[in-house]
Write an enzyme that holds these catalytic residues in place. Sequence first.
Site, short mmCIF file in Angstrom:
data_model
loop_
_atom_site.label_atom_id
_atom_site.label_comp_id
_atom_site.label_asym_id
_atom_site.label_seq_id
_atom_site.Cartn_x
_atom_site.Cartn_y
_atom_site.Cartn_z
N HIS A 48 0.57 -1.43 -0.28
CA HIS A 48 0.25 -0.35 0.09
C HIS A 48 1.34 1.19 -0.20
O HIS A 48 0.94 1.74 1.02
CB HIS A 48 -1.25 -0.34 0.83
CG HIS A 48 -0.90 -0.11 2.49
ND1 HIS A 48 0.57 0.24 3.03
CD2 HIS A 48 -1.61 -1.21 3.44
CE1 HIS A 48 0.24 -0.38 4.51
NE2 HIS A 48 -0.67 -1.08 4.65
N HIS A 59 -4.95 -9.70 14.85
CA HIS A 59 -5.05 -8.56 13.91
C HIS A 59 -5.51 -8.65 12.72
O HIS A 59 -5.17 -9.96 11.56
CB HIS A 59 -3.83 -8.38 13.02
CG HIS A 59 -3.28 -6.79 12.39
ND1 HIS A 59 -4.41 -5.90 12.48
CD2 HIS A 59 -2.97 -6.15 11.67
CE1 HIS A 59 -3.99 -4.70 11.75
NE2 HIS A 59 -3.00 -4.93 11.26
N GLU A 113 -6.14 -7.27 9.64
CA GLU A 113 -5.54 -6.97 7.76
C GLU A 113 -5.16 -8.14 7.13
O GLU A 113 -4.66 -8.68 7.99
CB GLU A 113 -4.07 -5.62 8.21
CG GLU A 113 -4.21 -5.19 6.74
CD GLU A 113 -2.86 -3.89 7.37
OE1 GLU A 113 -2.89 -3.96 8.16
OE2 GLU A 113 -3.29 -3.14 6.25
N ASP A 135 -3.56 -8.20 4.98
CA ASP A 135 -1.80 -9.40 4.91
C ASP A 135 -1.76 -10.83 6.09
O ASP A 135 -1.69 -11.34 5.77
CB ASP A 135 -0.34 -8.63 4.78
CG ASP A 135 -0.80 -7.67 5.67
OD1 ASP A 135 -1.75 -7.74 6.62
OD2 ASP A 135 0.84 -6.66 7.14
N HIS A 181 -1.42 -0.78 14.78
CA HIS A 181 -1.74 -0.04 14.71
C HIS A 181 -2.92 -0.27 14.41
O HIS A 181 -4.02 1.08 13.11
CB HIS A 181 -0.78 0.39 13.51
CG HIS A 181 -1.45 -0.52 11.86
ND1 HIS A 181 -1.21 -0.08 10.88
CD2 HIS A 181 -1.01 -2.04 11.50
CE1 HIS A 181 -1.40 -1.07 10.02
NE2 HIS A 181 -1.53 -2.28 10.38
N ASP A 189 2.50 -7.27 13.97
CA ASP A 189 2.83 -6.35 12.88
C ASP A 189 3.88 -5.85 14.19
O ASP A 189 5.42 -5.41 13.72
CB ASP A 189 2.07 -4.96 13.08
CG ASP A 189 1.09 -5.73 11.35
OD1 ASP A 189 1.35 -6.35 10.62
OD2 ASP A 189 0.98 -4.90 11.62
N TYR A 195 10.04 0.06 8.93
CA TYR A 195 8.81 -0.39 8.73
C TYR A 195 7.75 0.19 10.08
O TYR A 195 6.95 1.23 9.72
CB TYR A 195 8.45 -2.24 9.39
CG TYR A 195 7.57 -2.78 10.06
CD1 TYR A 195 7.16 -3.53 8.52
CD2 TYR A 195 6.22 -2.48 10.83
CE1 TYR A 195 5.66 -4.30 8.39
CE2 TYR A 195 5.11 -2.40 10.64
CZ TYR A 195 4.57 -3.56 9.96
OH TYR A 195 3.64 -4.41 9.73
N HIS A 250 5.72 -9.98 10.41
CA HIS A 250 6.74 -10.65 9.14
C HIS A 250 8.15 -10.13 8.68
O HIS A 250 8.85 -9.95 10.44
CB HIS A 250 6.67 -8.82 8.84
CG HIS A 250 5.42 -8.35 8.10
ND1 HIS A 250 4.75 -8.89 7.42
CD2 HIS A 250 3.86 -7.22 8.38
CE1 HIS A 250 3.47 -8.45 7.10
NE2 HIS A 250 3.08 -7.50 7.85
FE1 FEO Z 1 -1.45 -4.29 9.68
FE2 FEO Z 1 1.02 -6.34 8.56
O1 FEO Z 1 -0.32 -5.95 8.39
#
Ligand code: FEO
Length: 386
Positions: free
Chosen positions: A24, A78, A80, A82, A144, A163, A191, A222
């Site tokens: 993004h 989370h 999100e 991903d 976040h 994250d 990051y 990640h």
């Molecule tokens: Fe907030 Fe890795 O997604």
Amino acid sequence: MKAIKLCDDIFWVGGIDWDLRNFHGYLTQRGSSYNAYLIIDEKVTLIDTVKYYLADELLERISTVIDPSGIDYVVSNHVEMDHSGSLPHIMKAAPNATIVTSPNGEKGLKAHFLGDYNYKVVKTGDTLSIGKRSLQFLLTPMVHWPDNMVSYMPEEKILFSNDAFGQHIASSEIFDDEFPLDIILEEARKYYANIVLPYSAQVQKALEAASQLDIETIAPSHGLIWRKHISEILGEYQKWSSNATEKKAVIVYDTMWHSTEKMAFAMRDAFEEKGYNTMLFNLQNNHISDIMTHFILAEYICVGSPTLNKNMMPSVASFLTYLKGLSPKSRKAFAFGSYGWGSMSVKQIEGYLEDSGFEVKGSFDSKYIPSRERLEEIKAGVKEKI
Ligand code: FEO
């Protein structure tokens, strides 16, 4: 494809996104990974999933350890996509599994997926026994997204941090002692600067809570898993989230005929003569997410653009929009730029810098090509104000 053992009965089963170059708007030159973790205990538990297009990779890795239909719990730290994008694939393979998530996690997942899934909602301090081991939950809202939480396994001293402490790195090595530390820390810094920075106050609270835990492994969602350099990454997060700055100036600009660039060089000379570590970035050659990495500890942020059709240049407007969203706290700023017949850009830049919460210490414009005298004035003006 295989599962990689963290310790007895706990496996990394994530997906590696080797070709990812844009997350993004964030330039991910090293790709990324979406780490998921499989725990084999009386209740088989999967922590997080992967992006939807890596669902087969996730299922294949899980299948090297256990039939995916045997999964009892899927912890969603989370929402999100991903980390949750392949949740429907997992729930199809394990229809009797229960999704364990925060209150906002349940709302978010239900907004994304229509499946009639079993949910178990947890809050800070709740513990889920999965057999010989257990998971304790700590809600970390706005680190976040509103739904964020982390999961801690006291028996193995592992923090599944999602994250937090992550890095966009695609690698077949998964531990921090198998990969160059300077690259891991640099990617963790990038990051933080591009994802976590606006939520530094919440990070401080989460770090305080985490300081009560005995941690031997931090398993983010990640990049590399921290098992050797835990104190280093915790120390960096402490520093980055404190809004502390160093004697550092970052000058960002675009230029049409090198006039604004000459002004940038004059400003650089002023900062250097005052003993500042100074960095210069032309937006024609640098990506905004790379530039942001250098703002974490910068005391001064200087932004320059010539006036183009009564506006700043689009590259500078794009950069300032991105910067405003991230808005590092307690920074000082300068605006500058050249013009031909109407000076518009500098005022516009000043406005953005003020809206971003920066203390604007001064601004400078210059008609056509700045003369030697004008460049000396700019240099003296900056030196006087820093
Ligand atoms: Fe907030 Fe890795 O997604």
